[in-house]
Design a protein around this motif. Structure first.
Motif, PDB file in Angstrom:
ATOM      1  N   MET A   1      56.063  41.076  -8.163  1.00 20.75           N
ATOM      2  CA  MET A   1      55.191  40.118  -7.518  1.00 20.75           C
ATOM      3  C   MET A   1      54.026  39.838  -8.448  1.00 20.75           C
ATOM      4  N   ARG A   2      53.639  38.601  -8.578  1.00 24.99           N
ATOM      5  CA  ARG A   2      52.520  38.219  -9.431  1.00 24.99           C
ATOM      6  C   ARG A   2      51.209  38.549  -8.747  1.00 24.99           C
ATOM      7  N   ALA A   3      50.184  38.791  -9.553  1.00 31.44           N
ATOM      8  CA  ALA A   3      48.861  39.125  -9.011  1.00 31.44           C
ATOM      9  C   ALA A   3      48.309  37.985  -8.165  1.00 31.44           C
ATOM     10  N   THR A   4      48.673  36.745  -8.477  1.00 27.35           N
ATOM     11  CA  THR A   4      48.158  35.617  -7.704  1.00 27.35           C
ATOM     12  C   THR A   4      48.680  35.617  -6.281  1.00 27.35           C
ATOM     13  N   ARG A   5      49.809  36.275  -6.038  1.00 28.44           N
ATOM     14  CA  ARG A   5      50.334  36.363  -4.677  1.00 28.44           C
ATOM     15  C   ARG A   5      49.534  37.343  -3.841  1.00 28.44           C
ATOM     16  N   LEU A   6      48.639  38.078  -4.482  1.00 26.33           N
ATOM     17  CA  LEU A   6      47.891  39.093  -3.759  1.00 26.33           C
ATOM     18  C   LEU A   6      46.656  38.538  -3.074  1.00 26.33           C
ATOM     19  N   LEU A   7      46.378  37.244  -3.222  1.00 29.73           N
ATOM     20  CA  LEU A   7      45.222  36.680  -2.531  1.00 29.73           C
ATOM     21  C   LEU A   7      45.484  36.648  -1.028  1.00 29.73           C
ATOM     22  N   PRO A   8      44.520  37.072  -0.252  1.00 27.60           N
ATOM     23  CA  PRO A   8      44.727  37.075   1.195  1.00 27.60           C
ATOM     24  C   PRO A   8      44.680  35.665   1.744  1.00 27.60           C
ATOM     25  N   GLY A   9      45.366  35.459   2.839  1.00 25.93           N
ATOM     26  CA  GLY A   9      45.332  34.165   3.458  1.00 25.93           C
ATOM     27  C   GLY A   9      45.529  34.218   4.947  1.00 25.93           C
ATOM     28  N   ILE A  10      45.305  35.366   5.562  1.00 23.80           N
ATOM     29  CA  ILE A  10      45.549  35.442   6.995  1.00 23.80           C
ATOM     30  C   ILE A  10      44.366  36.032   7.714  1.00 23.80           C
ATOM     31  N   VAL A  11      44.255  35.694   8.937  1.00 25.88           N
ATOM     32  CA  VAL A  11      43.236  36.291   9.795  1.00 25.88           C
ATOM     33  C   VAL A  11      43.774  36.253  11.212  1.00 25.88           C
ATOM     34  N   LEU A  12      43.615  37.304  11.914  1.00 31.36           N
ATOM     35  CA  LEU A  12      43.922  37.289  13.338  1.00 31.36           C
ATOM     36  C   LEU A  12      42.929  38.197  14.026  1.00 31.36           C
ATOM     37  N   LEU A  13      42.161  37.627  14.936  1.00 31.88           N
ATOM     38  CA  LEU A  13      41.252  38.433  15.742  1.00 31.88           C
ATOM     39  C   LEU A  13      41.924  38.618  17.090  1.00 31.88           C
ATOM     40  N   VAL A  14      42.024  39.848  17.504  1.00 34.85           N
ATOM     41  CA  VAL A  14      42.715  40.138  18.752  1.00 34.85           C
ATOM     42  C   VAL A  14      41.762  40.846  19.691  1.00 34.85           C
TER      43      VAL A  14
ATOM     44  N   PRO B   1      34.045  35.591  -0.394  1.00 32.30           N
ATOM     45  CA  PRO B   1      33.850  36.641  -1.393  1.00 32.30           C
ATOM     46  C   PRO B   1      34.965  37.681  -1.338  1.00 32.30           C
ATOM     47  N   ILE B   2      35.416  38.072  -2.517  1.00 33.05           N
ATOM     48  CA  ILE B   2      36.502  39.037  -2.679  1.00 33.05           C
ATOM     49  C   ILE B   2      36.064  40.061  -3.714  1.00 33.05           C
TER      50      ILE B   2
ATOM     51  N   GLU C   1      35.851  44.427  -9.381  1.00 33.61           N
ATOM     52  CA  GLU C   1      35.900  43.105 -10.004  1.00 33.61           C
ATOM     53  C   GLU C   1      35.593  42.061  -8.934  1.00 33.61           C
ATOM     54  N   PRO C   2      34.351  41.541  -8.896  1.00 33.95           N
ATOM     55  CA  PRO C   2      34.031  40.519  -7.900  1.00 33.95           C
ATOM     56  C   PRO C   2      34.770  39.222  -8.200  1.00 33.95           C
ATOM     57  N   ASP C   3      35.094  38.506  -7.139  1.00 35.39           N
ATOM     58  CA  ASP C   3      35.814  37.240  -7.268  1.00 35.39           C
ATOM     59  C   ASP C   3      35.525  36.410  -6.036  1.00 35.39           C
ATOM     60  N   GLU C   4      36.145  35.267  -5.981  1.00 35.57           N
ATOM     61  CA  GLU C   4      36.015  34.373  -4.838  1.00 35.57           C
ATOM     62  C   GLU C   4      37.389  33.795  -4.541  1.00 35.57           C
ATOM     63  N   SER C   5      37.721  33.679  -3.249  1.00 30.86           N
ATOM     64  CA  SER C   5      39.010  33.086  -2.880  1.00 30.86           C
ATOM     65  C   SER C   5      38.988  31.602  -3.229  1.00 30.86           C
TER      66      SER C   5
END
Length: 182
Positions: free
Chosen positions: A1-14, A79-80, A70-74
């Motif tokens: 799996m490539r590192a770029t696939r590791l960016l989060p993209g989900i949220v669920l508040l339950v 902030p990531i 390593e700070p980053d931004e989505s």
């Protein structure tokens, strides 16, 4: 799996409500109505202005065997922060303004859980092999989510989703404890 696939993209508040009822003692009159109780919810945590890299202490980094943060931004500006342990990525993201229904179709392989008392969604990256990824989206306040991702690029360290998610939960615990301390 490539590192770029590791960016989060989900949220669920339950939101979960648990109720218990008292039962009469033999020989005692039954109560007129059930007595409801709910577990104490943990305190809401504000993520505004929080640097995700600040949530994992040097002691925690050492315990997990992680590199410097390593700070980053989505791609959409959240902030990531990422840390590495060999080929394993540990990532924290602070996500704002998302609504739970927006993410329910992200993966068929998800489970509603609680992390340190907070409602969370545990899942894997779509198409990931067992032991390749675990994502925890933890609702800490309405419209604010701490998202933890642990990803093994080569699926070589963790034998199962259970194993990788246990590491993700431990990592989430460290971040939530830092948030609670302020």
């Amino acid at each position: 799996m490539r590192a770029t696939r590791l960016l989060p993209g989900i949220v669920l508040l339950v939101g979960a409500l648990l109720a218990g009822c008292s039962s009469p003692t033999p020989g005692a009159p039954a109560p007129a109505a059930p007595v409801a109780s709910t577990p104490a919810d943990p305190p809401e945590l504000a993520l505004d202005g929080v640097d995700p890299c600040s949530l994992i202490s040097a002691a925690d980094r050492q315990a997990f065997g992680l590199t410097v943060p390593e700070p980053d931004e989505s791609p959409i500006g959240f902030p990531i922060c990422r840390w590495m342990r060999a080929e394993i990525t540990f990532q924290l993201a602070m996500i704002f303004g998302a609504n739970p229904p927006d993410f329910t179709n992200y993966s068929a392989n998800h489970e509603v859980i609680r992390v340190d008392g907070y409602a969370a969604l545990q899942m894997t990256q779509p198409g990931a092999d067992p032991g390749e990824s675990c994502i925890l989206s933890i609702g800490v306040r309405p419209d604010q989510v701490v998202q933890v991702l642990v990803g093994d690029r080569f699926s070589s360290t963790y034998p199962s989703e259970t194993a990788i998610c246990e590491d993700a939960k431990r990592f989430a615990h460290a971040a939530l404890a830092a948030l609670q301390r302020g």
